[in-house]
Design a protein around this motif. Structure first.
Motif, PDB file in Angstrom:
ATOM      1  N   ARG A 211      17.649  58.816 -11.693  1.00 29.66           N
ATOM      2  CA  ARG A 211      16.073  57.923 -11.257  1.00 29.66           C
ATOM      3  C   ARG A 211      16.285  57.069 -12.071  1.00 29.66           C
ATOM      4  N   VAL A 212      17.276  56.146 -11.882  1.00 29.17           N
ATOM      5  CA  VAL A 212      17.016  54.665 -11.722  1.00 29.17           C
ATOM      6  C   VAL A 212      16.168  54.212 -10.896  1.00 29.17           C
ATOM      7  N   ASP A 213      15.635  52.826 -11.317  1.00 26.55           N
ATOM      8  CA  ASP A 213      14.743  52.387 -11.107  1.00 26.55           C
ATOM      9  C   ASP A 213      15.146  51.262  -9.653  1.00 26.55           C
ATOM     10  N   GLY A 214      16.381  51.074  -9.871  1.00 25.02           N
ATOM     11  CA  GLY A 214      16.775  50.115  -8.979  1.00 25.02           C
ATOM     12  C   GLY A 214      18.272  50.417  -8.864  1.00 25.02           C
TER      13      GLY A 214
ATOM     14  N   GLY B  11      21.668  51.796   3.004  1.00 15.56           N
ATOM     15  CA  GLY B  11      20.050  51.948   3.690  1.00 15.56           C
ATOM     16  C   GLY B  11      19.383  52.676   3.429  1.00 15.56           C
ATOM     17  N   ALA B  12      19.860  53.930   3.304  1.00 18.68           N
ATOM     18  CA  ALA B  12      19.203  54.838   2.508  1.00 18.68           C
ATOM     19  C   ALA B  12      18.519  54.908   1.976  1.00 18.68           C
ATOM     20  N   VAL B  13      19.410  54.903   0.170  1.00 20.06           N
ATOM     21  CA  VAL B  13      18.792  53.685  -0.876  1.00 20.06           C
ATOM     22  C   VAL B  13      18.503  52.867  -1.236  1.00 20.06           C
ATOM     23  N   ALA B  14      18.047  52.033  -0.124  1.00 19.68           N
ATOM     24  CA  ALA B  14      17.177  50.773  -0.569  1.00 19.68           C
ATOM     25  C   ALA B  14      16.052  51.349   0.714  1.00 19.68           C
ATOM     26  N   GLU B  15      16.033  51.858   0.845  1.00 18.54           N
ATOM     27  CA  GLU B  15      14.398  53.234   1.408  1.00 18.54           C
ATOM     28  C   GLU B  15      13.537  53.092   0.445  1.00 18.54           C
ATOM     29  N   ARG B  16      14.139  53.568  -0.455  1.00 16.05           N
ATOM     30  CA  ARG B  16      13.906  54.535  -1.474  1.00 16.05           C
ATOM     31  C   ARG B  16      13.904  53.811  -3.418  1.00 16.05           C
ATOM     32  N   ILE B  17      14.808  52.726  -2.959  1.00 16.43           N
ATOM     33  CA  ILE B  17      15.115  51.915  -4.655  1.00 16.43           C
ATOM     34  C   ILE B  17      15.096  50.096  -3.975  1.00 16.43           C
ATOM     35  N   PRO B  18      15.037  49.458  -5.462  1.00 20.49           N
ATOM     36  CA  PRO B  18      15.483  47.998  -4.239  1.00 20.49           C
ATOM     37  C   PRO B  18      16.990  48.310  -4.389  1.00 20.49           C
ATOM     38  N   VAL B  19      17.412  47.438  -3.735  1.00 19.22           N
ATOM     39  CA  VAL B  19      19.003  47.477  -4.027  1.00 19.22           C
ATOM     40  C   VAL B  19      19.704  45.970  -3.427  1.00 19.22           C
ATOM     41  N   VAL B  20      20.356  45.571  -4.284  1.00 18.38           N
ATOM     42  CA  VAL B  20      21.295  44.432  -4.358  1.00 18.38           C
ATOM     43  C   VAL B  20      22.758  44.262  -4.752  1.00 18.38           C
ATOM     44  N   LEU B  21      23.446  43.887  -3.968  1.00 18.14           N
ATOM     45  CA  LEU B  21      24.499  43.951  -3.283  1.00 18.14           C
ATOM     46  C   LEU B  21      25.099  42.363  -3.972  1.00 18.14           C
TER      47      LEU B  21
ATOM     48  N   VAL C  85       8.670  43.454  -8.606  1.00 13.78           N
ATOM     49  CA  VAL C  85       6.902  43.470  -8.082  1.00 13.78           C
ATOM     50  C   VAL C  85       6.530  42.932  -6.651  1.00 13.78           C
ATOM     51  N   GLY C  86       7.536  42.518  -6.251  1.00 15.17           N
ATOM     52  CA  GLY C  86       7.119  42.470  -3.950  1.00 15.17           C
ATOM     53  C   GLY C  86       8.283  43.489  -3.812  1.00 15.17           C
ATOM     54  N   PRO C  87       8.096  44.399  -3.105  1.00 14.55           N
ATOM     55  CA  PRO C  87       8.876  45.320  -3.005  1.00 14.55           C
ATOM     56  C   PRO C  87       8.824  44.521  -1.040  1.00 14.55           C
ATOM     57  N   GLY C  88       9.815  44.962  -0.364  1.00 13.59           N
ATOM     58  CA  GLY C  88      10.175  45.141   0.993  1.00 13.59           C
ATOM     59  C   GLY C  88      10.318  43.298   1.581  1.00 13.59           C
ATOM     60  N   GLY C  89      10.067  43.612   3.129  1.00 12.72           N
ATOM     61  CA  GLY C  89      10.924  42.421   3.427  1.00 12.72           C
ATOM     62  C   GLY C  89      12.104  42.334   3.603  1.00 12.72           C
ATOM     63  N   ALA C  90      12.679  41.812   4.585  1.00 13.07           N
ATOM     64  CA  ALA C  90      14.300  40.762   5.525  1.00 13.07           C
ATOM     65  C   ALA C  90      14.692  40.955   3.469  1.00 13.07           C
ATOM     66  N   GLY C  91      16.212  41.380   3.498  1.00 18.33           N
ATOM     67  CA  GLY C  91      17.133  40.849   3.037  1.00 18.33           C
ATOM     68  C   GLY C  91      17.772  38.839   2.887  1.00 18.33           C
TER      69      GLY C  91
END
Length: 345
Positions: free
Chosen positions: A130-133, A147-157, A320-326
């Protein structure tokens, strides 16, 4: 053997579980004798608090920007590392963890290669916790699967230039600029026959393409030699033996990373060539290996620490501000000129 629980500590100390919880959180509302009894019981039993469970219930002070965003989370960030052997990632992780820790977050590390070999989706163990990101460090075979993970939590490469799914930020070094710095440096020293030991993936392709483009601009395309490698020390060694055994031996070698460059140095020494008098060598990444005094490798500093900090910043901003383009952020590399390059013989 069963691990001791908070109930065991409470029974040993003769107090309630809630009081044990207060002591373990460092509360100042507990009388000294009770605190001593709890700490003594915990030490005798070998009790270690469950950090994941504790973070779900405790109220810790977080920076204002994260206070609301992290409510109810585990305060843990998963880090999926594709290659534990590459020392470049050590500096990146240090930069990443320093900013995460400053914001009250903990880092959990998982080996993507090991997970794939056991048939797991690389991110599954971290998601189960249950990590937050999630921060993915290095190149994954199928980054689109995130992509499916990014719909649930923030993801950064981080440290990768692979195409990212929607909503996933990418933070890396400017590989084209870095390779251009190397080629310009060697050409400026008078080298014409320059070999590049190339890597794989998008990062390897960017470095190779920039090297070849720079050689073309200087009218040296026919003298440029490119050999593929697996980006390891052994791969660098074997490729260099082939290069130096040919009729047109290069006077300089640009390796895709420092690990391959160490293989170049080993091959040159074995074949009786002195670096840099007979052969100039340049690596990439400015790892701790390159900075060893007996190596003192000319290399590209790919701003690994800064890449890590920027990746952490991207993750915090998405909390703080989820969503938006990568977004794609590129850190500016610099060339560290040391003892393995010299004018062409």
């Amino acid at each position: 053997m069963r691990q001791p629980t908070i109930r065991d500590v409470a029974e040993r100390a003769g107090v309630s579980k809630s009081l044990v919880s207060l002591v373990l959180r460092g509360s100042g509302q507990v009388r000294p004798e009770k605190r001593d009894a709890v700490l003594r019981a915990a030490q005798e039993l070998g009790y270690r608090p469950n950090a994941a469970a504790r973070s779900l219930s405790e109220q810790r002070t977080l920076p204002p920007a994260l206070d609301v965003a992290r409510a109810g989370g585990t305060l843990m960030v998963g880090v999926l590392l594709n290659d534990l052997r590459n020392p470049w990632f050590v500096d990146l992780l240090e930069g990443l963890n320093s900013l995460l820790h400053a914001n009250g977050l903990h880092m959990l590390l998982a080996d993507a290669r090991l997970n794939r070999r056991t048939g797991q989706d690389p991110a599954d163990p971290l998601l189960d916790l249950r990590v937050d990101g999630l921060v993915v460090v290095g190149t994954l075979p199928d980054p689109a699967a995130l992509g499916a993970v990014a719909e649930r939590i923030p993801v950064v490469l981080a440290g990768s230039r692979e195409p990212a799914p929607p909503g996933v930020d990418v933070v890396a070094g400017d590989d084209e600029r870095g390779a251009r710095l190397v080629a310009e440096h060697l050409i400026g020293l008078g080298h014409r026959r320059i070999a590049h030991i190339a890597g794989y993936g998008v990062v390897g392709g960017l470095r190779r393409g920039s090297f070849e483009a720079t050689m073309r601009r200087h009218g040296l395309a026919e003298l440029a030699v490119v050999e593929p490698s697996d980006m390891t020390e052994e791969g660098g060694y074997r490729t260099t033996v082939r290069l130096l055994s040919g009729p047109e031996r290069p006077t300089a070698v640009f390796a895709v990373n420092d690990m391959a460059a160490i293989g170049v140095l080993s091959a040159a020494e074995e074949m009786g060539l002195r670096v840099p008098r007979d052969l100039s060598v340049v690596g990439y990444d400015n790892t701790s290996i390159a900075r060893l005094r007996h190596v003192w490798l000319t290399t590209v500093d790919n701003s690994s620490h800064e890449v890590g900090r920027r990746a952490a910043r991207c993750l915090l901003e998405r909390f703080v501000g989820p969503g938006g383009a990568g977004r794609v952020q590129l850190a500016t590399p610099t060339l560290e000129i040391r003892g393995t390059t010299a004018p062409a013989p």
